[in-house]
Design a protein around this motif. Sequence first.
Motif, PDB file in Angstrom:
ATOM      1  N   SER A 205       0.825  -1.213   0.000  1.00  0.00           N
ATOM      2  CA  SER A 205       0.000   0.000   0.000  1.00  0.00           C
ATOM      3  C   SER A 205       0.852   1.253   0.000  1.00  0.00           C
ATOM      4  CB  SER A 205      -0.924   0.021   1.221  1.00  0.00           C
ATOM      5  OG  SER A 205      -1.971  -0.893   1.077  1.00  0.00           O
ATOM      6  N   GLN A 206       1.905   1.244   0.803  1.00  0.00           N
ATOM      7  CA  GLN A 206       2.769   2.420   0.888  1.00  0.00           C
ATOM      8  C   GLN A 206       3.538   2.643  -0.402  1.00  0.00           C
ATOM      9  OE1 GLN A 206       4.896   1.173   4.373  1.00  0.00           O
ATOM     10  NE2 GLN A 206       3.561   2.298   5.776  1.00  0.00           N
ATOM     11  N   ASN A 207       3.976   1.549  -1.045  1.00  0.00           N
ATOM     12  CA  ASN A 207       4.658   1.677  -2.330  1.00  0.00           C
ATOM     13  C   ASN A 207       3.742   2.286  -3.382  1.00  0.00           C
ATOM     14  OD1 ASN A 207       7.507   0.604  -3.012  1.00  0.00           O
ATOM     15  ND2 ASN A 207       6.775  -0.843  -1.454  1.00  0.00           N
ATOM     16  N   ILE A 208       2.512   1.798  -3.425  1.00  0.00           N
ATOM     17  CA  ILE A 208       1.556   2.324  -4.401  1.00  0.00           C
ATOM     18  C   ILE A 208       1.234   3.792  -4.090  1.00  0.00           C
ATOM     19  CG2 ILE A 208      -0.806   2.106  -5.284  1.00  0.00           C
ATOM     20  CD1 ILE A 208      -0.557  -0.923  -4.753  1.00  0.00           C
ATOM     21  N   GLY A 209       1.034   4.083  -2.816  1.00  0.00           N
ATOM     22  CA  GLY A 209       0.695   5.446  -2.422  1.00  0.00           C
ATOM     23  C   GLY A 209       1.817   6.437  -2.604  1.00  0.00           C
TER      24      GLY A 209
ATOM     25  N   LEU B  17       1.565   8.953  -5.351  1.00  0.00           N
ATOM     26  CA  LEU B  17       0.592  10.045  -5.203  1.00  0.00           C
ATOM     27  C   LEU B  17       1.195  11.289  -4.563  1.00  0.00           C
ATOM     28  CD1 LEU B  17      -2.538   7.987  -4.136  1.00  0.00           C
ATOM     29  CD2 LEU B  17      -2.000   8.932  -6.386  1.00  0.00           C
ATOM     30  N   LYS B  18       2.415  11.168  -4.043  1.00  0.00           N
ATOM     31  CA  LYS B  18       3.083  12.360  -3.516  1.00  0.00           C
ATOM     32  C   LYS B  18       3.345  13.363  -4.633  1.00  0.00           C
ATOM     33  CE  LYS B  18       5.429  10.230   0.438  1.00  0.00           C
ATOM     34  NZ  LYS B  18       6.732  10.039   1.125  1.00  0.00           N
ATOM     35  N   PHE B  19       3.513  12.851  -5.835  1.00  0.00           N
ATOM     36  CA  PHE B  19       3.851  13.712  -6.965  1.00  0.00           C
ATOM     37  C   PHE B  19       2.622  14.109  -7.777  1.00  0.00           C
ATOM     38  CE2 PHE B  19       7.254  10.694  -6.034  1.00  0.00           C
ATOM     39  CZ  PHE B  19       8.263  11.584  -5.681  1.00  0.00           C
ATOM     40  N   ARG B  20       1.523  13.338  -7.622  1.00  0.00           N
ATOM     41  CA  ARG B  20       0.310  13.647  -8.378  1.00  0.00           C
ATOM     42  C   ARG B  20      -0.898  13.212  -7.541  1.00  0.00           C
ATOM     43  NH1 ARG B  20      -1.005  11.991 -14.683  1.00  0.00           N
ATOM     44  NH2 ARG B  20      -2.150  13.869 -15.178  1.00  0.00           N
ATOM     45  N   PRO B  21      -1.307  14.022  -6.585  1.00  0.00           N
ATOM     46  CA  PRO B  21      -2.412  13.648  -5.683  1.00  0.00           C
ATOM     47  C   PRO B  21      -3.684  13.341  -6.457  1.00  0.00           C
ATOM     48  CG  PRO B  21      -1.277  15.602  -4.877  1.00  0.00           C
ATOM     49  CD  PRO B  21      -0.754  15.345  -6.266  1.00  0.00           C
TER      50      PRO B  21
ATOM     51  N   GLN C  84      -8.780   1.050  -4.283  1.00  0.00           N
ATOM     52  CA  GLN C  84      -9.307   0.713  -5.608  1.00  0.00           C
ATOM     53  C   GLN C  84      -8.221   0.089  -6.480  1.00  0.00           C
ATOM     54  OE1 GLN C  84     -11.012   4.024  -7.727  1.00  0.00           O
ATOM     55  NE2 GLN C  84     -11.553   2.803  -9.508  1.00  0.00           N
ATOM     56  N   MET C  85      -7.007   0.620  -6.413  1.00  0.00           N
ATOM     57  CA  MET C  85      -5.931   0.091  -7.241  1.00  0.00           C
ATOM     58  C   MET C  85      -5.510  -1.299  -6.780  1.00  0.00           C
ATOM     59  SD  MET C  85      -4.363   0.573  -9.960  1.00  0.00           S
ATOM     60  CE  MET C  85      -5.131   2.175 -10.195  1.00  0.00           C
ATOM     61  N   LEU C  86      -5.512  -1.531  -5.471  1.00  0.00           N
ATOM     62  CA  LEU C  86      -5.216  -2.878  -4.953  1.00  0.00           C
ATOM     63  C   LEU C  86      -6.225  -3.892  -5.478  1.00  0.00           C
ATOM     64  CD1 LEU C  86      -4.337  -1.941  -1.266  1.00  0.00           C
ATOM     65  CD2 LEU C  86      -2.785  -3.074  -2.870  1.00  0.00           C
TER      66      LEU C  86
ATOM     67  N   ILE D 173       2.981  -2.212 -11.360  1.00  0.00           N
ATOM     68  CA  ILE D 173       1.995  -1.735 -12.334  1.00  0.00           C
ATOM     69  C   ILE D 173       0.950  -0.868 -11.637  1.00  0.00           C
ATOM     70  CG2 ILE D 173       0.134  -2.480 -13.873  1.00  0.00           C
ATOM     71  CD1 ILE D 173       1.888  -4.919 -14.571  1.00  0.00           C
ATOM     72  N   ALA D 174       0.525  -1.294 -10.449  1.00  0.00           N
ATOM     73  CA  ALA D 174      -0.455  -0.498  -9.695  1.00  0.00           C
ATOM     74  C   ALA D 174       0.105   0.865  -9.341  1.00  0.00           C
ATOM     75  CB  ALA D 174      -0.857  -1.256  -8.428  1.00  0.00           C
ATOM     76  N   ARG D 175       1.369   0.908  -8.956  1.00  0.00           N
ATOM     77  CA  ARG D 175       1.999   2.195  -8.612  1.00  0.00           C
ATOM     78  C   ARG D 175       2.030   3.120  -9.827  1.00  0.00           C
ATOM     79  NH1 ARG D 175       7.963   1.947  -6.209  1.00  0.00           N
ATOM     80  NH2 ARG D 175       8.387   1.332  -8.367  1.00  0.00           N
ATOM     81  N   ALA D 176       2.232   2.543 -11.005  1.00  0.00           N
ATOM     82  CA  ALA D 176       2.227   3.357 -12.228  1.00  0.00           C
ATOM     83  C   ALA D 176       0.812   3.816 -12.576  1.00  0.00           C
ATOM     84  CB  ALA D 176       2.817   2.561 -13.383  1.00  0.00           C
ATOM     85  N   LEU D 177      -0.160   2.935 -12.439  1.00  0.00           N
ATOM     86  CA  LEU D 177      -1.533   3.250 -12.847  1.00  0.00           C
ATOM     87  C   LEU D 177      -2.221   4.253 -11.929  1.00  0.00           C
ATOM     88  CD1 LEU D 177      -2.905  -0.264 -13.844  1.00  0.00           C
ATOM     89  CD2 LEU D 177      -2.561   1.670 -15.375  1.00  0.00           C
ATOM     90  N   ILE D 178      -1.827   4.296 -10.655  1.00  0.00           N
ATOM     91  CA  ILE D 178      -2.575   5.104  -9.692  1.00  0.00           C
ATOM     92  C   ILE D 178      -2.487   6.596  -9.996  1.00  0.00           C
ATOM     93  CG2 ILE D 178      -0.758   5.458  -7.952  1.00  0.00           C
ATOM     94  CD1 ILE D 178      -2.997   4.752  -5.853  1.00  0.00           C
ATOM     95  N   THR D 179      -1.469   7.006 -10.726  1.00  0.00           N
ATOM     96  CA  THR D 179      -1.364   8.420 -11.099  1.00  0.00           C
ATOM     97  C   THR D 179      -2.200   8.755 -12.335  1.00  0.00           C
ATOM     98  OG1 THR D 179       0.616   8.001 -12.440  1.00  0.00           O
ATOM     99  CG2 THR D 179       0.958   8.587 -10.122  1.00  0.00           C
ATOM    100  N   GLU D 180      -2.905   7.738 -12.869  1.00  0.00           N
ATOM    101  CA  GLU D 180      -3.793   7.889 -14.024  1.00  0.00           C
ATOM    102  C   GLU D 180      -3.091   8.475 -15.253  1.00  0.00           C
ATOM    103  OE1 GLU D 180      -7.473   9.766 -13.074  1.00  0.00           O
ATOM    104  OE2 GLU D 180      -7.902   8.400 -11.419  1.00  0.00           O
ATOM    105  N   PRO D 181      -1.967   7.855 -15.662  1.00  0.00           N
ATOM    106  CA  PRO D 181      -1.314   8.309 -16.889  1.00  0.00           C
ATOM    107  C   PRO D 181      -2.133   7.925 -18.108  1.00  0.00           C
ATOM    108  CG  PRO D 181      -0.329   6.269 -16.159  1.00  0.00           C
ATOM    109  CD  PRO D 181      -1.328   6.660 -15.098  1.00  0.00           C
ATOM    110  N   GLN D 182      -1.836   8.550 -19.221  1.00  0.00           N
ATOM    111  CA  GLN D 182      -2.479   8.190 -20.482  1.00  0.00           C
ATOM    112  C   GLN D 182      -1.811   6.987 -21.134  1.00  0.00           C
ATOM    113  OE1 GLN D 182      -5.283   9.665 -21.903  1.00  0.00           O
ATOM    114  NE2 GLN D 182      -5.390  10.560 -19.859  1.00  0.00           N
TER     115      GLN D 182
END
Length: 251
Positions: free
Chosen positions: A99-103, A106-110, A122-124, A150-159
């Motif tokens: 959870s902390q790795n994925i979160g 979000l420090k860079f893109r809340p 939701q990402m988990l 992959i979850a860590r990448a997706l959570i910032t909602e990139p295109q």
Amino acid sequence: MLTHTQPWDAFRVEHLSVDYGGRPSPIKDLSLDLRAGEVTCVLGKSGCGKTTLLKALGGFVQAEPSGGVLFRGHYLRGPTPEIVMIFQENNLFPWLTVSQNIGFALKFRPPPGAGKKAAIRQMLDTVGLADAAHAYPHQLSGGMRQRAAIARALITEPQVLLLDEPFSALDVGLRRRMHVLMHDLWQRTGKTMVMVTHNIEEAILVGHRVIVLGARPARVLFDADTRAPDMRDRYAPAFLDLQKQLESYID
């Protein structure tokens, strides 16, 4: 399934040559289009420029002034949060839980709306790691660690997701489960994905399109659409025919 990105969001590679600071570059005057909302797999022999192309699509290497990479109609001048790259090594922080790795991303893109904790939950669920939320990377299998990356990448909602041989260290069974995950993720999000791989079967099964690059300088040797249902069956005659054809370019 969510609405896919629009055609004008596609990559366009125009006469791309990569500046390697005076050293020989594997990419010289390469042009191709990558359609939005598709999974494109790139094959080729070692040294043909696959990873260099991926880095150029992410804005991580400098293009020579004669050409470059357009994303959303504008030349990439550097990395952007709209494009995220996932490497062969998952690069998870060993001292943080899943959870902390994925979160951390979000420090860079809340996240908008419900907030950080809801976005992580939701990402988990999306990558099937809800039961491993409080585990540390060393407690996970290779496939679970890659799902967390992959979850860590997706959570910032990139295109766009760029994937550089993300499953090469996994055994056959895990790789095939990751192929299913990739298909499910695309069904849910419709994101543009470009994946470099040395595995021909993987390229056909995961991709909607397979491109083979030739080496020095990189050029497109083969370009095929792999959307047909037969291309999801590794025992289908059409699948085996394409596999054999791709082998002729790579062996």
